[in-house]
Design a protein around this motif. Structure first.
Motif, PDB file in Angstrom:
ATOM      1  N   ALA A   1       5.150  -1.119 -12.407  1.00 45.52           N
ATOM      2  CA  ALA A   1       5.120  -0.117 -11.334  1.00 45.52           C
ATOM      3  C   ALA A   1       4.808   1.263 -11.894  1.00 45.52           C
ATOM      4  N   ALA A   2       5.392   1.578 -13.038  1.00 51.68           N
ATOM      5  CA  ALA A   2       5.146   2.894 -13.639  1.00 51.68           C
ATOM      6  C   ALA A   2       3.676   3.032 -14.028  1.00 51.68           C
ATOM      7  N   ILE A   3       3.109   1.961 -14.557  1.00 53.70           N
ATOM      8  CA  ILE A   3       1.692   1.979 -14.941  1.00 53.70           C
ATOM      9  C   ILE A   3       0.817   2.193 -13.710  1.00 53.70           C
ATOM     10  N   VAL A   4       1.108   1.441 -12.671  1.00 54.94           N
ATOM     11  CA  VAL A   4       0.317   1.546 -11.442  1.00 54.94           C
ATOM     12  C   VAL A   4       0.458   2.946 -10.833  1.00 54.94           C
ATOM     13  N   ARG A   5       1.655   3.472 -10.871  1.00 54.63           N
ATOM     14  CA  ARG A   5       1.881   4.819 -10.317  1.00 54.63           C
ATOM     15  C   ARG A   5       1.027   5.849 -11.066  1.00 54.63           C
ATOM     16  N   PHE A   6       0.997   5.684 -12.373  1.00 53.39           N
ATOM     17  CA  PHE A   6       0.183   6.601 -13.191  1.00 53.39           C
ATOM     18  C   PHE A   6      -1.301   6.458 -12.843  1.00 53.39           C
ATOM     19  N   ALA A   7      -1.745   5.214 -12.765  1.00 54.11           N
ATOM     20  CA  ALA A   7      -3.166   4.958 -12.497  1.00 54.11           C
ATOM     21  C   ALA A   7      -3.559   5.433 -11.099  1.00 54.11           C
ATOM     22  N   LEU A   8      -2.679   5.209 -10.138  1.00 51.96           N
ATOM     23  CA  LEU A   8      -2.974   5.660  -8.773  1.00 51.96           C
ATOM     24  C   LEU A   8      -3.140   7.175  -8.729  1.00 51.96           C
TER      25      LEU A   8
ATOM     26  N   GLU B   1       0.814  -1.212   0.000  1.00 57.09           N
ATOM     27  CA  GLU B   1       0.000   0.000   0.000  1.00 57.09           C
ATOM     28  C   GLU B   1       0.851   1.267   0.000  1.00 57.09           C
ATOM     29  N   GLU B   2       1.709   1.353  -0.996  1.00 59.04           N
ATOM     30  CA  GLU B   2       2.402   2.611  -1.244  1.00 59.04           C
ATOM     31  C   GLU B   2       2.670   2.721  -2.734  1.00 59.04           C
ATOM     32  N   VAL B   3       2.836   3.941  -3.188  1.00 56.91           N
ATOM     33  CA  VAL B   3       3.028   4.172  -4.621  1.00 56.91           C
ATOM     34  C   VAL B   3       4.358   3.563  -5.031  1.00 56.91           C
ATOM     35  N   PRO B   4       4.357   2.633  -5.990  1.00 49.90           N
ATOM     36  CA  PRO B   4       5.585   1.910  -6.321  1.00 49.90           C
ATOM     37  C   PRO B   4       6.574   2.739  -7.135  1.00 49.90           C
ATOM     38  N   ALA B   5       7.863   2.428  -6.934  1.00 49.71           N
ATOM     39  CA  ALA B   5       8.928   3.109  -7.678  1.00 49.71           C
ATOM     40  C   ALA B   5       9.315   2.274  -8.891  1.00 49.71           C
ATOM     41  N   GLY B   6       9.984   2.915  -9.812  1.00 45.98           N
ATOM     42  CA  GLY B   6      10.536   2.181 -10.951  1.00 45.98           C
ATOM     43  C   GLY B   6       9.820   2.485 -12.243  1.00 45.98           C
ATOM     44  N   GLY B   7      10.534   2.228 -13.344  1.00 48.68           N
ATOM     45  CA  GLY B   7       9.966   2.424 -14.668  1.00 48.68           C
ATOM     46  C   GLY B   7       9.752   3.894 -14.987  1.00 48.68           C
ATOM     47  N   ALA B   8       9.214   4.141 -16.132  1.00 53.29           N
ATOM     48  CA  ALA B   8       8.963   5.520 -16.564  1.00 53.29           C
ATOM     49  C   ALA B   8       7.756   5.545 -17.481  1.00 53.29           C
ATOM     50  N   TRP B   9       7.164   6.737 -17.563  1.00 55.58           N
ATOM     51  CA  TRP B   9       6.012   6.870 -18.441  1.00 55.58           C
ATOM     52  C   TRP B   9       6.469   6.940 -19.891  1.00 55.58           C
ATOM     53  N   GLY B  10       5.624   6.464 -20.758  1.00 57.35           N
ATOM     54  CA  GLY B  10       5.973   6.474 -22.181  1.00 57.35           C
ATOM     55  C   GLY B  10       4.888   7.122 -23.020  1.00 57.35           C
ATOM     56  N   GLU B  11       4.806   6.688 -24.244  1.00 62.03           N
ATOM     57  CA  GLU B  11       3.856   7.293 -25.186  1.00 62.03           C
ATOM     58  C   GLU B  11       2.411   7.078 -24.763  1.00 62.03           C
ATOM     59  N   ARG B  12       2.148   5.906 -24.194  1.00 62.69           N
ATOM     60  CA  ARG B  12       0.783   5.615 -23.806  1.00 62.69           C
ATOM     61  C   ARG B  12       0.293   6.606 -22.749  1.00 62.69           C
ATOM     62  N   GLU B  13       1.173   6.837 -21.763  1.00 65.60           N
ATOM     63  CA  GLU B  13       0.791   7.779 -20.705  1.00 65.60           C
ATOM     64  C   GLU B  13       0.649   9.193 -21.275  1.00 65.60           C
ATOM     65  N   GLN B  14       1.543   9.536 -22.177  1.00 66.77           N
ATOM     66  CA  GLN B  14       1.485  10.867 -22.784  1.00 66.77           C
ATOM     67  C   GLN B  14       0.162  11.062 -23.522  1.00 66.77           C
TER      68      GLN B  14
END
Length: 571
Positions: A489-496, A419-432
């Motif tokens: 983790a990056a996906i989850v961080r974005f979604a959170l 139950e904490e925002v995960p670290a790692g990865g990076a956002w890409g084109e999909r997030e953009q």
RNA sequence: GGGCCUGUAGCUCAAUGGUUAGAGCAGAGCGCUCAUAACGCUUUGGUUGGGGGUUCGAGUCCCUCCGGGCCUACCA
């Protein structure tokens, strides 16, 4: 930052209001007030109970209580219900307040000084048994036109012919049934609106951005028949604001009170004065909202009301203000609504048909009602409440689209990363791409809210919620996790991060669920997003959160059927 | 009676006179398995109430008929 004065039509005191009343003024006014505050504007949001008039007296008599006591109790009931629906009034006043007494008498005095008051002696029906003059519609009798035996003194409901009380055959009091009636002479004050007809028309004509519903009703009254008619502003009643000319007695008007439609709109102003007193503010503090010479020149004043209220807000009340020749603030924008019907007919207070505010809150939390009512607000035409539609829309929009999104993302994170925002990865084109879509939709949402296009705003907000589900489905962190936990983790961080974003945008519609979302994400507050990218970076890696309880439960078919049956008959 | 609003997919609603009238829900098919049996993708579905007219072009403007609603000044 602007200053926005918002008033909702003030609900009448004689009972609990139904959902049609709620969606016609108070609820949309609250939506706008919450949005304006969220955008950083200074807001004064006022409402009150409308307490005077014959119906209030009769309702009180029915309970055996003095009318003052009855009104005080019903005011409290309505105030509690308003709180239950999360109506964020800065003040919920009473038209019977001392402030309104003073202001109403003041306005009458100013109007008299400026030649806008005329004393008229007229004949009215008096009931000896009831010890009161009877308004036309409180006289019943046989219609001379069609023979219907329950025709009212103003109109026959059977043949729709308009009547004069003296036309009725065997007239009787609708209150007691007594036939001991007589015609008495009585003197009343008339507001000479006709003298201000051209001034009013020019003012209405300048409001080119008003809804058609608003201006067409005003135009009709201005131009119908001989044009705008003068209007009686006093009544022979006990309960009301005593007729005075400012603080002076008004010879010949002893024992009479002002007509509710004269004092009710003035309560908008008086409510601000009540607000000042209740909050330890000064006279100047409230007058800066209402007097253009004392600070209100930069105020934008927006009124909300059902269409039945439009003539009074476009003509009578402006005439009162204009006729005072004081620089009081006139309304800048009137948002009016059609009616909400209930399952094939009208909501009816007198017949107890439909869902009333207390019953609604006993069944489901405020957010359910707020969302459905606002997303189906009767803006362009009358709209209809059905239990099927309510169940379907609430389950789909709130539980499936929004609630389940929050649930799936928080629970997935908990199971894979804790139950904490995960670290790692990076956002890409999909997030953009998602950020760009949200930016476009946010702009549209804001435009609709500013234009007070409520259904369109709700549609856009829903689309913003849907974007979260689309993103998750496409990004599929549950699949990515197997080979590349950092990318997941990056996906989850974005979604959170979408959760507090949604909470902020949704707060005007569903304030309680929004608060729950922010609390779960351990966000003390969330400012309105000006930049979507920045807004979606607020929850940084390592930020702790808690998986919330499901935001919305679903309405089952059994419940729906039960409520349908429960509300089919009379209240 | 008069005035105003309204009629678009099974339902709720969009469409400054300008491509092939669009969304959501419901229905059908497929996918997914994180989630509240939720989500995503695809898709069926229209003589825009009927008829006439103006226009290069009409859901949109005009006329007419039909249906629904509201207001019509003493309920508030």
């Amino acid at each position: 930052m602007a200053r926005i004065l918002i008033t909702s039509a003030i609900p009448y005191i004689n009972g609990i209001k139904h959902l049609g009343n709620l969606v016609g003024s108070q609820l949309p006014a609250d939506l706008y007030a919450r949005y304006a505050r969220a955008r950083g504007h200074e807001v004064m949001f006022l409402c009150a109970t409308d307490e005077h008039g014959t119906p209030a007296e009769l309702a009180a008599a029915k309970t055996g209580k003095p009318v003052e006591v009855y009104c005080a109790e019903m005011h409290q009931v309505q105030a509690d219900l308003a709180r239950g629906f999360r109506l964020s009034f800065d003040h919920f006043g009473r038209s019977s307040s001392p402030q309104n007494h003073r202001l109403t008498q003041y306005f009458a005095g100013r109007l008299a000084e400026n030649g806008y008051i005329q004393e008229v002696t007229e004949k009215q029906v008096y009931s000896r048994a009831d010890n009161r003059f009877l308004p036309d519609r409180y006289i019943e009798g046989t219609c001379p036109n069609c023979g219907y035996d329950k025709a009212r003194g103003d109109q026959c409901e059977n043949c729709t012919k308009q009547l004069d009380p003296t036309d009725l055959i065997n007239p009787r009091s609708a209150i007691s049934g007594s036939t001991d009636l007589e015609v008495r002479e009585t003197k009343h004050l008339y507001l000479r609106q006709s003298l201000m007809r051209d001034e009013l028309e020019a003012w209405i004509d300048s409001k080119t951005d008003w809804p058609v519903l608003t201006t067409s009703i005003a135009k009709k009254w201005l131009n119908d028949g001989d044009g705008l008619q003068d209007r009686g502003i006093t009544r022979d009643l006990h309960w009301g604001i005593p007729v005075k000319k400012g603080d002076q007695d008004w010879p010949g008007m002893e024992g009479k009170v002002f007509y509710v439609w004269f004092d009710a709109p003035i309560e908008y102003i008086a409510a601000a004065a009540e607000w000042a007193e209740a909050n330890g503010k000064s006279e100047a503090d409230w007058r800066r909202w209402w007097r253009t010479d004392e600070g209100a020149a930069d105020v934008r004043y927006v009124q909300f009301m059902g269409k039945d209220n439009v003539p009074f807000h476009t003509l009578s009340f402006p005439a009162t203000i204009m006729g005072s020749r004081d620089p009081w603030k006139l309304v800048d924008y009137i948002k009016s609504f059609n009616y909400l019907n209930y399952d094939g007919g009208q909501f009816s207070t007198s017949q107890g048909r439909g869902v009333f505010m207390d019953q609604a809150l006993a069944i489901l939390p405020a957010d359910y009602w707020r969302w459905w009512l606002l997303s189906h607000a009767p803006e362009s035409s009358d709209s209809e409440f059905t239990w099927e539609n309510f169940q379907q829309a609430v389950n789909k929009d709130l539980a499936d689209v929004l609630g389940n999104f929050v649930s799936r993302v928080t629970k997935f994170c908990r199971s894979k990363f804790g139950e904490e925002v995960p670290a790692g990865g990076a956002w890409g084109e999909r997030e953009q791409a998602v950020i760009e879509e949200l930016g476009t939709r946010l702009t549209a949402y804001q435009a609709h809210m500013e234009a007070i296009e409520i259904r369109k705003a709700a549609t856009e907000l829903r689309a913003i919620w849907v974007a979260g589900n689309e993103y998750l489905q496409a990004a599929a962190p549950w699949a990515v996790y197997k080979d590349d936990p950092a990318a997941a983790a990056a996906i989850v961080r974005f979604a959170l991060n979408l959760v507090p974003f949604y909470a902020t945008l949704s707060a005007p519609f569903i304030p309680d669920a929004s608060a729950t979302m922010l609390e779960a994400m351990k966000m003390a507050n969330a400012d309105w997003p000006t930049d979507v990218t920045a807004a979606l970076e607020r929850l940084a890696s390592g930020h702790a959160f808690a998986v919330p309880e499901n935001l919305f439960r679903k309405i089952s078919d059994e419940e729906r059927a039960q409520w349908q049956a429960d509300f089919a008959g009379q209240r």
